[in-house]
Design a protein around this motif. Structure first.
Motif, PDB file in Angstrom:
ATOM      1  N   ASN A  83       0.911  -1.023   0.028  1.00  0.00           N
ATOM      2  CA  ASN A  83       0.011   0.155   0.112  1.00  0.00           C
ATOM      3  C   ASN A  83       0.928   1.296   0.080  1.00  0.00           C
ATOM      4  OD1 ASN A  83       0.745   0.614   2.811  1.00  0.00           O
ATOM      5  ND2 ASN A  83      -1.206  -0.567   3.634  1.00  0.00           N
ATOM      6  N   PHE A  84       0.522   2.407   0.020  1.00  0.00           N
ATOM      7  CA  PHE A  84       1.177   3.643  -0.142  1.00  0.00           C
ATOM      8  C   PHE A  84       1.973   3.905   1.214  1.00  0.00           C
ATOM      9  CE2 PHE A  84      -1.781   4.135  -3.951  1.00  0.00           C
ATOM     10  CZ  PHE A  84      -1.128   4.422  -4.838  1.00  0.00           C
ATOM     11  N   SER A  85       1.741   3.509   2.187  1.00  0.00           N
ATOM     12  CA  SER A  85       2.259   3.644   3.324  1.00  0.00           C
ATOM     13  C   SER A  85       3.348   2.811   3.421  1.00  0.00           C
ATOM     14  CB  SER A  85       1.600   3.413   4.529  1.00  0.00           C
ATOM     15  OG  SER A  85       0.999   2.219   4.652  1.00  0.00           O
ATOM     16  N   GLY A  86       3.645   1.967   2.374  1.00  0.00           N
ATOM     17  CA  GLY A  86       4.870   0.737   2.535  1.00  0.00           C
ATOM     18  C   GLY A  86       4.572  -0.374   3.172  1.00  0.00           C
ATOM     19  N   GLN A  87       3.450  -0.617   3.878  1.00  0.00           N
ATOM     20  CA  GLN A  87       2.922  -1.966   4.396  1.00  0.00           C
ATOM     21  C   GLN A  87       2.613  -2.835   3.389  1.00  0.00           C
ATOM     22  OE1 GLN A  87      -0.653  -1.938   6.917  1.00  0.00           O
ATOM     23  NE2 GLN A  87       0.695  -2.999   8.321  1.00  0.00           N
ATOM     24  N   ASN A  88       3.014  -4.160   3.268  1.00  0.00           N
ATOM     25  CA  ASN A  88       2.575  -5.120   2.615  1.00  0.00           C
ATOM     26  C   ASN A  88       1.105  -5.287   2.519  1.00  0.00           C
ATOM     27  OD1 ASN A  88       1.428  -7.791   3.460  1.00  0.00           O
ATOM     28  ND2 ASN A  88       3.532  -8.087   4.479  1.00  0.00           N
ATOM     29  N   ARG A  89       0.337  -5.718   1.534  1.00  0.00           N
ATOM     30  CA  ARG A  89      -1.106  -5.835   1.384  1.00  0.00           C
ATOM     31  C   ARG A  89      -1.509  -7.208   1.692  1.00  0.00           C
ATOM     32  NH1 ARG A  89      -2.469  -3.512  -4.280  1.00  0.00           N
ATOM     33  NH2 ARG A  89      -4.786  -4.026  -3.726  1.00  0.00           N
ATOM     34  N   GLY A  90      -0.439  -8.122   1.940  1.00  0.00           N
ATOM     35  CA  GLY A  90      -0.913  -9.403   2.300  1.00  0.00           C
ATOM     36  C   GLY A  90      -1.161 -10.401   1.319  1.00  0.00           C
ATOM     37  N   PHE A  91      -0.191 -10.063   0.127  1.00  0.00           N
ATOM     38  CA  PHE A  91      -0.476 -10.984  -0.837  1.00  0.00           C
ATOM     39  C   PHE A  91       0.778 -10.561  -1.736  1.00  0.00           C
ATOM     40  CE2 PHE A  91      -3.159  -7.751  -2.507  1.00  0.00           C
ATOM     41  CZ  PHE A  91      -2.888  -7.700  -3.957  1.00  0.00           C
ATOM     42  N   ALA A  92       1.070 -11.524  -2.733  1.00  0.00           N
ATOM     43  CA  ALA A  92       2.404 -11.616  -3.662  1.00  0.00           C
ATOM     44  C   ALA A  92       2.368 -12.663  -4.659  1.00  0.00           C
ATOM     45  CB  ALA A  92       3.736 -11.844  -2.637  1.00  0.00           C
ATOM     46  N   TYR A  93       3.169 -12.512  -5.657  1.00  0.00           N
ATOM     47  CA  TYR A  93       3.402 -13.525  -6.579  1.00  0.00           C
ATOM     48  C   TYR A  93       4.772 -13.880  -6.712  1.00  0.00           C
ATOM     49  CZ  TYR A  93      -1.109 -11.490  -8.046  1.00  0.00           C
ATOM     50  OH  TYR A  93      -2.427 -10.922  -8.104  1.00  0.00           O
ATOM     51  N   ALA A  94       5.168 -15.139  -6.963  1.00  0.00           N
ATOM     52  CA  ALA A  94       6.334 -15.765  -7.196  1.00  0.00           C
ATOM     53  C   ALA A  94       6.356 -16.602  -8.467  1.00  0.00           C
ATOM     54  CB  ALA A  94       6.709 -16.625  -5.979  1.00  0.00           C
ATOM     55  N   LYS A  95       7.310 -16.121  -9.340  1.00  0.00           N
ATOM     56  CA  LYS A  95       7.108 -16.664 -10.732  1.00  0.00           C
ATOM     57  C   LYS A  95       8.534 -17.771 -10.655  1.00  0.00           C
ATOM     58  CE  LYS A  95       5.693 -14.927 -14.510  1.00  0.00           C
ATOM     59  NZ  LYS A  95       5.400 -14.145 -15.668  1.00  0.00           N
ATOM     60  N   TYR A  96       8.290 -19.027 -10.998  1.00  0.00           N
ATOM     61  CA  TYR A  96       9.470 -19.860 -11.159  1.00  0.00           C
ATOM     62  C   TYR A  96       9.693 -19.984 -12.750  1.00  0.00           C
ATOM     63  CZ  TYR A  96       8.867 -20.853  -6.286  1.00  0.00           C
ATOM     64  OH  TYR A  96       8.752 -20.717  -4.863  1.00  0.00           O
ATOM     65  N   GLY A  97      10.877 -20.867 -13.146  1.00  0.00           N
ATOM     66  CA  GLY A  97      11.286 -21.123 -14.510  1.00  0.00           C
ATOM     67  C   GLY A  97      10.333 -22.122 -15.240  1.00  0.00           C
ATOM     68  N   THR A  98       9.725 -22.821 -14.434  1.00  0.00           N
ATOM     69  CA  THR A  98       8.836 -24.078 -15.150  1.00  0.00           C
ATOM     70  C   THR A  98       7.633 -24.188 -14.189  1.00  0.00           C
ATOM     71  OG1 THR A  98       9.649 -25.839 -13.653  1.00  0.00           O
ATOM     72  CG2 THR A  98      10.811 -25.331 -15.780  1.00  0.00           C
ATOM     73  N   PRO A  99       6.612 -24.718 -14.926  1.00  0.00           N
ATOM     74  CA  PRO A  99       5.304 -25.042 -14.179  1.00  0.00           C
ATOM     75  C   PRO A  99       5.634 -25.904 -13.195  1.00  0.00           C
ATOM     76  CG  PRO A  99       4.802 -24.925 -16.619  1.00  0.00           C
ATOM     77  CD  PRO A  99       6.298 -24.806 -16.487  1.00  0.00           C
ATOM     78  N   ALA A 100       6.271 -27.006 -13.381  1.00  0.00           N
ATOM     79  CA  ALA A 100       6.585 -28.181 -12.439  1.00  0.00           C
ATOM     80  C   ALA A 100       7.027 -27.383 -10.943  1.00  0.00           C
ATOM     81  CB  ALA A 100       7.545 -28.980 -12.798  1.00  0.00           C
ATOM     82  N   LEU A 101       8.003 -26.490 -10.963  1.00  0.00           N
ATOM     83  CA  LEU A 101       8.426 -25.826 -10.022  1.00  0.00           C
ATOM     84  C   LEU A 101       7.226 -24.969  -9.289  1.00  0.00           C
ATOM     85  CD1 LEU A 101      12.211 -24.713 -10.825  1.00  0.00           C
ATOM     86  CD2 LEU A 101      11.467 -26.074  -9.261  1.00  0.00           C
ATOM     87  N   ALA A 102       6.476 -24.443 -10.003  1.00  0.00           N
ATOM     88  CA  ALA A 102       5.329 -23.806  -9.553  1.00  0.00           C
ATOM     89  C   ALA A 102       4.529 -24.689  -8.800  1.00  0.00           C
ATOM     90  CB  ALA A 102       4.614 -22.732 -10.619  1.00  0.00           C
ATOM     91  N   THR A 103       4.169 -25.908  -9.392  1.00  0.00           N
ATOM     92  CA  THR A 103       3.433 -26.831  -8.650  1.00  0.00           C
ATOM     93  C   THR A 103       4.028 -27.368  -7.311  1.00  0.00           C
ATOM     94  OG1 THR A 103       2.546 -27.333 -10.789  1.00  0.00           O
ATOM     95  CG2 THR A 103       2.289 -28.906  -9.237  1.00  0.00           C
ATOM     96  N   ASP A 104       5.353 -27.380  -7.469  1.00  0.00           N
ATOM     97  CA  ASP A 104       6.079 -27.987  -6.128  1.00  0.00           C
ATOM     98  C   ASP A 104       5.885 -26.983  -5.112  1.00  0.00           C
ATOM     99  OD1 ASP A 104       7.000 -30.265  -7.311  1.00  0.00           O
ATOM    100  OD2 ASP A 104       9.046 -29.403  -7.805  1.00  0.00           O
ATOM    101  N   ALA A 105       5.979 -25.597  -5.455  1.00  0.00           N
ATOM    102  CA  ALA A 105       5.894 -24.501  -4.405  1.00  0.00           C
ATOM    103  C   ALA A 105       4.466 -24.719  -3.692  1.00  0.00           C
ATOM    104  CB  ALA A 105       6.016 -23.146  -5.085  1.00  0.00           C
ATOM    105  N   ILE A 106       3.592 -25.110  -4.468  1.00  0.00           N
ATOM    106  CA  ILE A 106       2.077 -25.077  -4.126  1.00  0.00           C
ATOM    107  C   ILE A 106       1.944 -26.088  -3.015  1.00  0.00           C
ATOM    108  CG2 ILE A 106      -0.286 -25.818  -4.578  1.00  0.00           C
ATOM    109  CD1 ILE A 106       0.436 -24.333  -7.291  1.00  0.00           C
ATOM    110  N   HIS A 107       2.500 -27.458  -3.437  1.00  0.00           N
ATOM    111  CA  HIS A 107       2.528 -28.491  -2.555  1.00  0.00           C
ATOM    112  C   HIS A 107       3.293 -28.450  -1.314  1.00  0.00           C
ATOM    113  CE1 HIS A 107       1.420 -30.791  -6.564  1.00  0.00           C
ATOM    114  NE2 HIS A 107       0.160 -30.733  -5.695  1.00  0.00           N
ATOM    115  N   LYS A 108       4.435 -27.826  -1.514  1.00  0.00           N
ATOM    116  CA  LYS A 108       5.529 -27.599  -0.276  1.00  0.00           C
ATOM    117  C   LYS A 108       5.006 -26.429   0.658  1.00  0.00           C
ATOM    118  CE  LYS A 108       9.203 -29.967  -2.446  1.00  0.00           C
ATOM    119  NZ  LYS A 108      10.610 -29.603  -3.214  1.00  0.00           N
ATOM    120  N   LEU A 109       4.438 -25.352   0.299  1.00  0.00           N
ATOM    121  CA  LEU A 109       4.119 -24.273   0.687  1.00  0.00           C
ATOM    122  C   LEU A 109       2.950 -23.643   1.147  1.00  0.00           C
ATOM    123  CD1 LEU A 109       6.981 -21.992  -0.705  1.00  0.00           C
ATOM    124  CD2 LEU A 109       7.099 -23.316   1.206  1.00  0.00           C
TER     125      LEU A 109
END
Length: 191
Positions: A83-109
């Motif tokens: 937000n404009f005050s510098g506090q995070n809004r409670g969400f983020a996006y992480a991009k990996y090199g492959t769909p398999a790594l993204a799926t692993d992130a979902i399963h592990k995290l």
């Protein structure tokens, strides 16, 4: 967009590129290195390589999140919404090199406990990479529109024209190379 080769905070002693948007901080393809010092040798990530992360405590930042999500595999990009005050809004996006790594992130995290009573929610991101332009003249040709759009915006990949009942004139569906390029094009074309 400015890119720096300095770390993002004292906790990162790695050369992360960074840039600031009005409502997010982006750490770009970590200067072709992940946290373990491995050189990025892959192509630009495609579809289904990004995860959406929610339920992030408001006082949590990249110093904790990037090492956590890098533990699954090299990150191409990490975007923390602010937000404009510098506090995070409670969400983020992480991009990996492959769909398999993204799926692993979902399963592990997904469900990972950052602090007591606070579990992350991690799922595939839906990247919105298309814009619709309505009420174009009937004589509009896709190749002509593509030339104009490529002059005005980056990342234009293709243009499809639609006509028919309920559509006044011609409508164009414009596909962009990423959600980011579609967002920037929308900002620039609407302004």
């Amino acid at each position: 967009m400015p890119v720096s080769t300095t770390g993002f905070g004292d906790c990162h002693r790695r050369p992360y590129g960074r840039s600031y948007g009005q409502q997010h901080r982006i750490l770009h393809k970590p200067s072709l290195f992940d946290l373990h010092g491995l050189v990025w040798n892959g192509p630009t990530p495609g579809e289904r390589c990004e995860v959406f992360i929610s339920h992030i405590p408001r006082d949590t930042y990249e110093d904790l999140l990037i090492p956590l999500f890098s533990s699954v595999g090299p990150l191409w990009e990490f975007r923390l919404m602010m937000n404009f005050s510098g506090q995070n809004r409670g969400f983020a996006y992480a991009k990996y090199g492959t769909p398999a790594l993204a799926t692993d992130a979902i399963h592990k995290l997904n469900g990972y406990m950052l602090e007591p009573k606070c579990h992350l929610c991690v799922r595939h991101s839906t990247e919105k990479r298309h814009l619709c332009i309505e009420n174009l003249p009937a004589a509009t040709k896709p190749e002509d529109l593509m030339k104009v759009l490529r002059h005005l915006a980056q990342g234009v990949e293709r243009v499809s024209l639609k006509t028919g009942p309920g559509i006044e004139g011609v409508s164009a569906i414009v596909a962009f190379s990423s959600h980011y390029t579609a967002s920037m094009a929308k900002r620039d074309l609407v302004a």
